[in-house]
Write a protein that holds these residues in place. Structure first.
Motif, PDB file in Angstrom:
ATOM      1  N   GLY A  16     -22.977   6.412 -23.264  1.00 40.08           N
ATOM      2  CA  GLY A  16     -23.183   7.834 -23.444  1.00 40.08           C
ATOM      3  C   GLY A  16     -22.556   8.671 -22.348  1.00 40.08           C
ATOM      4  O   GLY A  16     -21.859   8.152 -21.461  1.00 40.08           O
ATOM      5  N   SER A  17     -22.825   9.985 -22.410  1.00 41.24           N
ATOM      6  CA  SER A  17     -22.235  10.936 -21.469  1.00 41.24           C
ATOM      7  C   SER A  17     -23.287  11.871 -20.910  1.00 41.24           C
ATOM      8  O   SER A  17     -24.317  12.125 -21.546  1.00 41.24           O
ATOM      9  CB  SER A  17     -21.156  11.774 -22.165  1.00 41.24           C
ATOM     10  N   LEU A  18     -23.023  12.357 -19.714  1.00 38.41           N
ATOM     11  CA  LEU A  18     -23.827  13.402 -19.087  1.00 38.41           C
ATOM     12  C   LEU A  18     -22.889  14.295 -18.293  1.00 38.41           C
ATOM     13  O   LEU A  18     -21.838  13.824 -17.816  1.00 38.41           O
ATOM     14  CB  LEU A  18     -24.863  12.811 -18.125  1.00 38.41           C
ATOM     15  N   ARG A  19     -23.277  15.553 -18.131  1.00 36.31           N
ATOM     16  CA  ARG A  19     -22.541  16.449 -17.247  1.00 36.31           C
ATOM     17  C   ARG A  19     -23.484  16.981 -16.189  1.00 36.31           C
ATOM     18  O   ARG A  19     -24.470  17.648 -16.505  1.00 36.31           O
ATOM     19  CB  ARG A  19     -21.894  17.608 -17.992  1.00 36.31           C
ATOM     20  N   LEU A  20     -23.166  16.681 -14.952  1.00 26.90           N
ATOM     21  CA  LEU A  20     -23.932  17.184 -13.830  1.00 26.90           C
ATOM     22  C   LEU A  20     -23.337  18.493 -13.340  1.00 26.90           C
ATOM     23  O   LEU A  20     -22.124  18.679 -13.386  1.00 26.90           O
ATOM     24  CB  LEU A  20     -23.954  16.177 -12.688  1.00 26.90           C
ATOM     25  N   THR A  81     -19.838  26.849  -8.856  1.00 26.99           N
ATOM     26  CA  THR A  81     -20.401  25.640  -9.455  1.00 26.99           C
ATOM     27  C   THR A  81     -19.357  24.534  -9.518  1.00 26.99           C
ATOM     28  O   THR A  81     -18.181  24.794  -9.808  1.00 26.99           O
ATOM     29  CB  THR A  81     -20.936  25.926 -10.870  1.00 26.99           C
ATOM     30  N   VAL A  82     -19.803  23.333  -9.249  1.00 33.50           N
ATOM     31  CA  VAL A  82     -18.993  22.127  -9.389  1.00 33.50           C
ATOM     32  C   VAL A  82     -19.641  21.244 -10.436  1.00 33.50           C
ATOM     33  O   VAL A  82     -20.874  21.174 -10.529  1.00 33.50           O
ATOM     34  CB  VAL A  82     -18.889  21.380  -8.045  1.00 33.50           C
ATOM     35  N   TYR A  83     -18.805  20.565 -11.205  1.00 32.19           N
ATOM     36  CA  TYR A  83     -19.298  19.735 -12.296  1.00 32.19           C
ATOM     37  C   TYR A  83     -18.845  18.286 -12.122  1.00 32.19           C
ATOM     38  O   TYR A  83     -17.818  18.008 -11.494  1.00 32.19           O
ATOM     39  CB  TYR A  83     -18.776  20.256 -13.633  1.00 32.19           C
ATOM     40  N   LEU A  84     -19.612  17.397 -12.708  1.00 28.81           N
ATOM     41  CA  LEU A  84     -19.194  16.001 -12.805  1.00 28.81           C
ATOM     42  C   LEU A  84     -19.460  15.557 -14.236  1.00 28.81           C
ATOM     43  O   LEU A  84     -20.610  15.365 -14.631  1.00 28.81           O
ATOM     44  CB  LEU A  84     -19.943  15.103 -11.825  1.00 28.81           C
ATOM     45  N   GLN A  85     -18.381  15.446 -15.008  1.00 33.22           N
ATOM     46  CA  GLN A  85     -18.484  14.961 -16.377  1.00 33.22           C
ATOM     47  C   GLN A  85     -18.429  13.443 -16.335  1.00 33.22           C
ATOM     48  O   GLN A  85     -17.460  12.864 -15.824  1.00 33.22           O
ATOM     49  CB  GLN A  85     -17.345  15.506 -17.227  1.00 33.22           C
TER      50      GLN A  85
END
Length: 127
Positions: A16-20, A81-85
């Motif tokens: 699966g996937s998550l975005r932080l 904001t910073v993201y981690l996909q």
């Protein structure tokens, strides 16, 4: 002074996937490189692992071999904001994920230790 707050963690099945997200405050946020680190279960805070980093303008990124090709770091300076996909998640990705901000190059370096840190968000990947 920069304050960081992570969100987006949770429980997901393998594959699966998550975005932080990491929301920052403070005027200097946009001039700092950002990184994501993770602390697997049973490991001490000082044993946290570098996952990914991005330069202040997003021009440079760096990934640990363990996440390369599956994770993508990005930033939106207009939103501070910073993201981690995170895609194709594996059980070994289970950890507390923390973001860090520092005036350093977007590479794994001990100098992140002297930067600003968030409290972390738990990511659990079930098999």
């Amino acid at each position: 002074q920069v304050q960081l707050v992570e969100s987006g963690g949770g429980l997901v099945q393998a594959g699966g996937s998550l975005r932080l997200s990491c929301a920052g405050s403070g005027r200097s946020f946009r001039r700092l490189s950002m990184a994501w680190f993770r602390q697997p279960p049973g490991k001490e805070r000082l044993e946290r692992e570098f996952a990914a980093a991005i330069s202040w303008n997003g021009g440079d990124t760096y990934y640990a071999d363990s996440v390369k090709g599956r994770f993508t770091i990005s930033r939106d300076n207009a939103k501070n904001t910073v993201y981690l996909q995170m895609n194709s998640l594996k059980p070994e990705d289970t950890a507390v994920y923390s973001c860090a901000a520092a005036p350093v190059a977007a590479i794994p370096t001990s100098r992140w230790d002297n930067g600003y840190w968030g409290q972390g968000t738990q990511v659990t990947v079930s098999s």
